[in-house]
Scaffold this motif. Structure first.
Motif, PDB file in Angstrom:
ATOM      1  N   ASN A  32      17.121 -80.164  -3.506  1.00 56.16           N
ATOM      2  CA  ASN A  32      18.025 -81.196  -3.989  1.00 56.16           C
ATOM      3  C   ASN A  32      19.090 -80.479  -4.807  1.00 56.16           C
ATOM      4  OD1 ASN A  32      18.770 -82.763  -6.553  1.00 56.16           O
ATOM      5  ND2 ASN A  32      18.054 -84.417  -5.222  1.00 56.16           N
ATOM      6  N   PHE A  33      20.343 -80.779  -4.519  1.00 53.88           N
ATOM      7  CA  PHE A  33      21.416 -79.988  -5.109  1.00 53.88           C
ATOM      8  C   PHE A  33      21.462 -80.083  -6.629  1.00 53.88           C
ATOM      9  CE2 PHE A  33      23.046 -80.387  -0.744  1.00 53.88           C
ATOM     10  CZ  PHE A  33      23.235 -79.039  -0.481  1.00 53.88           C
ATOM     11  N   ASN A  37      21.023 -77.068  -9.205  1.00 51.72           N
ATOM     12  CA  ASN A  37      21.985 -76.712 -10.241  1.00 51.72           C
ATOM     13  C   ASN A  37      21.301 -76.591 -11.596  1.00 51.72           C
ATOM     14  OD1 ASN A  37      23.995 -76.670  -8.342  1.00 51.72           O
ATOM     15  ND2 ASN A  37      24.716 -78.736  -8.792  1.00 51.72           N
ATOM     16  N   ASN A  38      20.336 -77.449 -11.827  1.00 56.62           N
ATOM     17  CA  ASN A  38      19.580 -77.348 -13.071  1.00 56.62           C
ATOM     18  C   ASN A  38      18.764 -76.060 -13.117  1.00 56.62           C
ATOM     19  OD1 ASN A  38      20.563 -79.763 -14.087  1.00 56.62           O
ATOM     20  ND2 ASN A  38      18.889 -80.973 -13.224  1.00 56.62           N
ATOM     21  N   LEU A  39      18.170 -75.719 -11.987  1.00 54.99           N
ATOM     22  CA  LEU A  39      17.425 -74.449 -11.930  1.00 54.99           C
ATOM     23  C   LEU A  39      18.337 -73.275 -12.256  1.00 54.99           C
ATOM     24  CD1 LEU A  39      15.118 -74.556  -8.761  1.00 54.99           C
ATOM     25  CD2 LEU A  39      14.432 -74.718 -11.139  1.00 54.99           C
ATOM     26  N   VAL A  81      17.094 -71.850  -4.579  1.00 53.89           N
ATOM     27  CA  VAL A  81      16.633 -70.850  -5.542  1.00 53.89           C
ATOM     28  C   VAL A  81      15.331 -71.283  -6.219  1.00 53.89           C
ATOM     29  CG1 VAL A  81      18.983 -70.081  -6.021  1.00 53.89           C
ATOM     30  CG2 VAL A  81      17.946 -71.839  -7.479  1.00 53.89           C
ATOM     31  N   VAL A  82      14.694 -70.328  -6.867  1.00 56.97           N
ATOM     32  CA  VAL A  82      13.493 -70.598  -7.648  1.00 56.97           C
ATOM     33  C   VAL A  82      13.657 -69.921  -9.017  1.00 56.97           C
ATOM     34  CG1 VAL A  82      11.997 -70.675  -5.620  1.00 56.97           C
ATOM     35  CG2 VAL A  82      12.300 -68.520  -6.823  1.00 56.97           C
ATOM     36  N   VAL A  83      12.821 -70.316  -9.955  1.00 61.14           N
ATOM     37  CA  VAL A  83      12.685 -69.571 -11.213  1.00 61.14           C
ATOM     38  C   VAL A  83      11.197 -69.296 -11.413  1.00 61.14           C
ATOM     39  CG1 VAL A  83      14.723 -70.619 -12.303  1.00 61.14           C
ATOM     40  CG2 VAL A  83      12.465 -71.647 -12.671  1.00 61.14           C
ATOM     41  N   LEU A 117      14.958 -87.042  -9.463  1.00 64.50           N
ATOM     42  CA  LEU A 117      15.372 -85.703  -9.830  1.00 64.50           C
ATOM     43  C   LEU A 117      14.171 -84.904 -10.324  1.00 64.50           C
ATOM     44  CD1 LEU A 117      17.871 -83.951 -10.064  1.00 64.50           C
ATOM     45  CD2 LEU A 117      18.175 -84.811 -12.392  1.00 64.50           C
ATOM     46  N   SER A 118      13.868 -83.831  -9.604  1.00 65.69           N
ATOM     47  CA  SER A 118      12.622 -83.120  -9.906  1.00 65.69           C
ATOM     48  C   SER A 118      12.767 -82.032 -10.963  1.00 65.69           C
ATOM     49  CB  SER A 118      12.029 -82.534  -8.629  1.00 65.69           C
ATOM     50  OG  SER A 118      13.027 -81.839  -7.922  1.00 65.69           O
ATOM     51  N   VAL A 119      14.006 -81.695 -11.298  1.00 64.52           N
ATOM     52  CA  VAL A 119      14.253 -80.774 -12.410  1.00 64.52           C
ATOM     53  C   VAL A 119      15.330 -81.401 -13.267  1.00 64.52           C
ATOM     54  CG1 VAL A 119      14.961 -78.448 -13.088  1.00 64.52           C
ATOM     55  CG2 VAL A 119      13.716 -78.776 -10.950  1.00 64.52           C
ATOM     56  N   ALA A 120      14.960 -81.848 -14.445  1.00 66.11           N
ATOM     57  CA  ALA A 120      15.887 -82.630 -15.254  1.00 66.11           C
ATOM     58  C   ALA A 120      16.007 -82.056 -16.660  1.00 66.11           C
ATOM     59  CB  ALA A 120      15.407 -84.076 -15.338  1.00 66.11           C
TER      60      ALA A 120
END
Length: 138
Positions: A32-33, A37-39, A81-83, A117-120
């Motif tokens: 999810n874009f 972007n949050n990542l 991407v990943v972190v 949103l999975s990364v917020a």
DNA sequence: GCCAACGTTGGC
DNA sequence: GCCAACGTTGGC
């Protein structure tokens, strides 16, 4: 400055306990874009709240970003991407979605505004409040 | 398991 | 560049 985040995972796919067992893992599968972007905005040392979606629906622990974003090894397109994250400590008391919804101070959380949103991002004052609810300190 | 919300894709 | 169709997420 440390930034705070909330990352979601379905516990039967990847749970808090899985992360604790592995000691460290890359946060993959984001497609999810906005989440990506949050990542990309995550910095080493940033703190993440680990949220169990679908089953549990609660914040269960704290983890920390140890490696900033790099290409997702499970992705062929090169777009994602990943972190890397490591667990810090579990919440002494899990904070449920229902509780967050019922708390006026948390009503503006991105978690509630954009449920998919999975990364917020999480604001500092929201983070502090959640720590208190979780009866946990950093 | 259902369905609402919402992001993504593709035809025009 | 719009928008309908489709797919996915995630709460209930």
């Amino acid at each position: 400055m440390t930034q705070y985040w909330l990352i979601k995972s379905e516990p039967f796919k990847f749970s808090w306990d899985d992360l604790v067992r592995l000691k460290k893992d890359h946060w993959d599968g984001i497609r999810n874009f906005q989440a990506r972007n949050n990542l990309k905005a995550m910095k080493k040392g940033d703190i993440c709240l680990f949220y169990h979606s679908n089953e549990g629906k609660e914040i269960v622990g704290l983890c920390q970003v140890v490696t900033e974003h790099y290409p997702d090894p499970t992705d062929d397109t090169g777009k994602w991407v990943v972190v890397d994250v490591v667990p810090i400590k579990p919440f002494k008391r899990f904070v449920t979605l229902a509780e967050i919804k019922a708390t006026p101070a948390l009503a503006d959380m991105a978690l509630l505004k954009q449920m998919r949103l999975s990364v917020a991002p999480v604001r500092a004052e929201e983070f502090d409040y959640l720590l208190k609810l979780g009866e946990t300190t950093l």
